[in-house]
Write a protein that holds these residues in place. Structure first.
Motif, short mmCIF file in Angstrom:
data_model
loop_
_atom_site.label_atom_id
_atom_site.label_comp_id
_atom_site.label_asym_id
_atom_site.label_seq_id
_atom_site.Cartn_x
_atom_site.Cartn_y
_atom_site.Cartn_z
N TRP A 1 0.82 -1.21 0.00
CA TRP A 1 0.00 0.00 0.00
C TRP A 1 0.85 1.26 0.00
O TRP A 1 0.48 2.26 -0.59
N ASP A 2 2.00 1.21 0.63
CA ASP A 2 2.83 2.41 0.74
C ASP A 2 3.41 2.82 -0.61
O ASP A 2 3.68 4.00 -0.83
N SER B 1 1.05 5.48 5.20
CA SER B 1 2.31 5.30 4.46
C SER B 1 3.39 6.23 5.00
O SER B 1 4.55 5.83 5.18
N PRO C 1 1.67 6.53 -1.56
CA PRO C 1 2.74 6.97 -0.66
C PRO C 1 2.42 8.18 0.21
O PRO C 1 3.11 8.40 1.19
#
Length: 86
Positions: free
Chosen positions: A59-60, A69, A64
């Motif tokens: 997900w990061d 994140s 971002p």
């Protein structure tokens, strides 16, 4: 299987360095990461486990700039700073 290729495969985890494990709540590796963190703690290895609510694998990289994140990167940077500088 050679334990040096992946420390989670080792029978004895004692003596490993302090460890930070970061995983999303929805990550397919979540349970494996939680098990590994538990094993590290039982072996006396200083361990932090961070599970990010609602987050999935990678997900990061996909998002971002979302708060989780950013927090994950900040926590990772702090852990590295602490490990390298004390």
């Amino acid at each position: 299987m050679e334990p040096y290729a992946a420390s989670a495969r080792a029978d004895d985890l004692s003596g490993l360095p302090p460890t930070l494990i970061q995983v999303g709540e929805l990550d397919v590796f979540r349970d494996e990461d939680i098990t590994y963190a538990t094993r590290l703690l039982q072996a006396g290895v200083p361990t932090e486990l961070h599970v990010y609510p609602g987050a999935y694998h990678g997900w990061d990289a996909v998002a971002p700039q979302v708060p989780s994140s950013v927090r994950m990167r900040d926590e990772r940077t702090a852990a590295l700073h602490h490990a390298l500088k004390g």
